[in-house]
Structure formats: structure tokens, C-alpha cells
Write a protein that holds these residues in place. Structure first.
Motif, PDB file in Angstrom:
ATOM      1  N   GLY A  10      74.228  84.297 -18.416  1.00 12.16           N
ATOM      2  CA  GLY A  10      73.766  82.984 -18.013  1.00 12.16           C
ATOM      3  C   GLY A  10      74.779  81.904 -18.315  1.00 12.16           C
ATOM      4  O   GLY A  10      75.746  82.112 -19.060  1.00 12.16           O
TER       5      GLY A  10
ATOM      6  N   TYR B 223      69.734  82.092 -16.019  1.00 10.75           N
ATOM      7  CA  TYR B 223      69.590  83.240 -16.927  1.00 10.75           C
ATOM      8  C   TYR B 223      69.411  84.492 -16.090  1.00 10.75           C
ATOM      9  O   TYR B 223      68.604  84.512 -15.150  1.00 10.75           O
ATOM     10  CB  TYR B 223      68.391  83.059 -17.862  1.00 10.75           C
TER      11      TYR B 223
ATOM     12  N   MET C  34      69.460  79.959 -25.214  1.00  9.65           N
ATOM     13  CA  MET C  34      70.381  80.779 -24.429  1.00  9.65           C
ATOM     14  C   MET C  34      71.160  81.761 -25.298  1.00  9.65           C
ATOM     15  O   MET C  34      71.480  82.867 -24.864  1.00  9.65           O
ATOM     16  CB  MET C  34      71.343  79.872 -23.665  1.00  9.65           C
TER      17      MET C  34
ATOM     18  N   MET D  68      68.173  84.574 -26.513  1.00  7.35           N
ATOM     19  CA  MET D  68      67.082  84.720 -25.558  1.00  7.35           C
ATOM     20  C   MET D  68      66.198  85.924 -25.857  1.00  7.35           C
ATOM     21  O   MET D  68      65.013  85.938 -25.472  1.00  7.35           O
ATOM     22  CB  MET D  68      67.646  84.826 -24.142  1.00  7.35           C
TER      23      MET D  68
END
Length: 399
Positions: free
Chosen positions: A225, A324, A387, A390
């Protein structure tokens, strides 16, 4: 607007946005690739089972159809074909030789070195033995990768000399040229930087950079991502823009989309990893539209058709957004796609390509993508925390 004929090289799920835009604009849409079940074909006025890397076959198709423009969206292998066809037919495009330099890691490194860009020590080989000799001079750690793959397929970081042979053979599996790059592992500060830009009349009219994220539990070399905006200094941003513009002039790149991958050292000095002559994958153009309002899909199609794009201006990111890539950290059978309550409110869009009971592979390249999402966050801190970790909030459960 006058209806025009446009040929799209590739019709996969991630290549749908420009096809949809062209259909909405009333253009006559033609698609081609080697997968007849790809969804973009269903929107096309005509589609053909022709590989996007077969340049002469695509050229013959384009001539027969008398197309007005060619687009290679989010596809490294198709970018040289787009340039080749455009050059042969006098359509909007960039020099084939220049695009091929950008698309081939060996040619790109040689070009950067020749023109005094900051670049890791790098050489490329058709055979293992000379690669071993080079590694003994270069030292470890090192990166081993195909000269011409996409989506981070076939890339390995080695930390011992004995690992070279298996890494070399692995990279060779993903190379059409059957050639492998062995290069210095560049020690960077901060995140690797990704993002897209756009060139209008030879000028880098727009760029939007992001932090690139990796899954340390899976494969630390394959992006999962990108988050916007990038946490880079003004010095690095200005240098990145300036060096990109210098490269564009050297290569006579005049039109179209760019996909960035770069890093920088402890001094903030910029170094290209790659500069793809096409839009990014991983929903990067779609996230950029959320973050800036700039529609790079529109400009990609319009530019290829020779329409006026001179209104494109630099717009900075407003808010915190990310893409993502849903993936599995191990081989197995999907049992569930698990969401925490905390992540659900962040998701703006999602596409899930797998169902319970499907067999999946560990994420070692973009070919193992199981879905894609666009997310929005309230702060930079929340964005980076989620992020970078995750797995605490969202994961594919396999058994």
C-alpha cells in the motif's frame, strides 16, 4: 467532443478506470491482452486476444483498426508496446528507445550512471558465474531482481553470498529477457517513496508522492500500500522534482503518466529506484483523486488522444489517504477476511477478489493480490500506525 478510437493494452480489473472513462466520453474502445476473461473486454466495442508484449501484433491491430490513441495503464510490460505503436503510427507518445530505457532496470541504471544521477552500484547478467564474481566485488547485502518484471515479482534481498544462486534463478523465472540485475542495497532514510506524476509538453506538471508500505510478516520487498502525503522534507521534494525534470529532458519524454519509486539517504539526497512510463497500480491514481481532486485517469486518456491537457496544475494533498492491497501471509485456503471495528470506518472503497474456500498463495508479488482498498484517516499518525501494522486491523485468515 468528437468520438475517437482508442486501444487499451490490457483489460484487467486494475485497468478498468481508463476504459470506463473512455466509454463515458463516448469514445470507441478497443481492448487487447492474452486473457479473454478479463473484465475490461466486456466494456469494449471490440476486444482481441493479443498479448500486449507482442509489439508487431499490437501494431498490426492498431493499424487495422485505425486507432487515434494507445494507452498502457498500470502495466510495465505494455509501456514499450504503447510507445512502439505510437511512434510507428505518428500518434501521441514518447520515444520508444526512451520508454524502453525506463522499462528495463539494466538500461535505466546504465543511463542514470552515465548522466551522473545518484544511483546504487548495479550490473546485470545473463549467466550466474559472472554475477558471482560481481557480488564478490560488491558485497552483501544486495538486491537481486529481473531486469524487466513488474509488481516486484522475482525480487530478493540477499545477506549471504551463498544465497545468490537461488535468488538469481528465482529472478530469472520472471524475466522475459532472461537477464538479472544484482545491485547494492541502498540504505535509505524513512519510507521508500511512491506515487504518480504527469508530463505535459515536456514539463512535470503534476506529482503526488506517497509513503510505500510493506508487510514485514510476509515479504518486505513487495508493497502492500501507499499512504498520502509522503513524509519527506521540502529539500527532498525539490530535489526529486528537479532530478525528474532533468531525466525527462534527457530522454525527451513529452507526454503522459509517470509512476515513481525512489528513496533518499540520510542527507535527504534523492535516488531513483524506478520511474515507470505509465500510471501506478495499487489504486494510486484513484487515491490521488481523493487526495487532490486531480483525475489522472482522465488526463491519461485525453493525452493519448491528443486532447489539450494544459490546464493540469500542481495540487497538494488535502487530508490523509491510502491504498491497501489485501494479501495472504502464507499459502493456504481462505477461511475469512477479518476486519476490526476500528478499521471499518476508514474504508472508502474496497474490491475483494477471493471467497472463503479459495486457495491462495503467500504475497510475493502483485500477481498474489486478493483485493484492494482505499482508506481515509483523521491524521498522519493514525494513517502511518495503521498502514505499518495493518495485521492488527485487517487480514486474510487462511487454514
Amino acid at each position: 467532443m468528437t468520438t475517437k478510437k482508442i486501444l487499451f493494452l490490457g483489460a484487467s480489473a486494475q485497468q478498468m478506470p481508463p476504459i470506463k472513462y473512455a466509454v463515458q466520453q463516448g469514445h470507441y474502445v478497443i481492448t487487447c491482452d492474452y486473457l479473454p476473461d478479463n473484465p475490461g473486454h466486456k466494456l469494449a466495442d471490440e476486444w482481441y486476444n493479443v498479448s500486449t508484449t507482442d509489439m508487431d501484433a499490437v501494431l498490426a491491430l492498431a493499424k487495422r483498426a485505425k486507432v487515434d490513441g494507445v494507452v498502457a495503464y498500470a502495466s510495465d510490460p505494455a509501456a514499450p508496446t504503447q510507445a512502439y505503436v505510437a511512434e510507428k503510427m505518428g500518434l501521441v507518445g514518447n520515444p520508444y528507445e526512451s520508454v524502453n530505457i525506463l522499462a528495463r532496470k539494466d538500461l535505466f541504471r546504465e543511463f542514470l550512471t552515465k548522466h551522473d544521477f545518484l544511483v546504487p552500484d548495479s550490473r546485470s547478467f545473463y549467466e550466474l558465474e559472472p554475477a558471482k564474481k560481481w557480488l564478490s566485488e560488491l558485497g552483501v547485502p544486495a538486491i537481486v531482481k529481473p531486469v524487466d518484471s513488474s509488481g516486484s515479482k522475482g525480487v530478493t534481498k540477499i545477506t549471504e553470498y551463498a544465497q545468490l544462486e537461488s535468488a538469481f534463478l528465482y529472478a530469472m523465472r520472471f524475466s522475459r529477457e532472461k537477464k538479472v540485475t544484482v545491485e547494492e542495497f541502498f540504505v535509505r532514510e524513512g519510507y521508500q517513496v511512491a506515487g504518480d506524476g504527469f508530463v505535459v509538453n515536456g514539463e512535470l506538471a503534476f506529482r503526488c508522492w506517497a509513503n510505500e508500505h510493506f508487510d514485514k510478516l510476509c515479504n518486505p520487498l513487495v508493497p502492500i500500500g501507499e499512504s498520502f502525503p509522503a513524509t519527506i522534507s521540502k529539500y527532498t521534494q525539490e530535489q526529486a522534482h528537479r532530478e525528474t525534470q532533468r531525466l525527462l529532458r534527457l530522454l525527451h519524454i513529452e507526454h503522459g503518466a509517470l509512476n515513481f519509486d525512489y528513496h533518499y539517504n540520510k542527507h535527504g539526497d534523492f535516488s531513483f529506484l524506478e520511474l515507470g512510463p505509465r500510471n501506478g497500480g495499487n489504486l494510486i491514481p484513484e487515491v490521488i483523486k481523493y487526495a487532490t481532486g486531480v483525475d489522472l485517469v482522465k488526463y491519461t486518456v485525453d493525452s493519448a488522444l491528443g486532447l489539450d491537457c494544459s490546464d493540469l496544475r500542481q495540487v497538494d494533498t488535502d487530508g490523509f489517504y491510502s491504498s491497501y492491497i489485501l494479501h495472504a501471509t502464507e499459502d493456504g485456503v481462505v477461511d475469512d477476511v477479518w476486519y476490526s471495528d476500528e478499521i471499518k470506518s476508514n474504508i472508502l472503497e474496497e474490491q475483494i477478489f477471493v471467497r472463503r474456500g479459495d486457495s491462495v498463495s503467500k504475497f510475493n508479488g502483485s500477481n498474489n493480490t486478493l483485493g484492494a482498498m482505499i482508506m481515509k484517516f483523521e491524521s498522519e499518525a493514525e494513517m502511518l500506525e495503521k498502514m505499518d501494522h495493518m495485521e492488527r486491523f485487517l487480514k486474510v485468515v487462511v487454514k
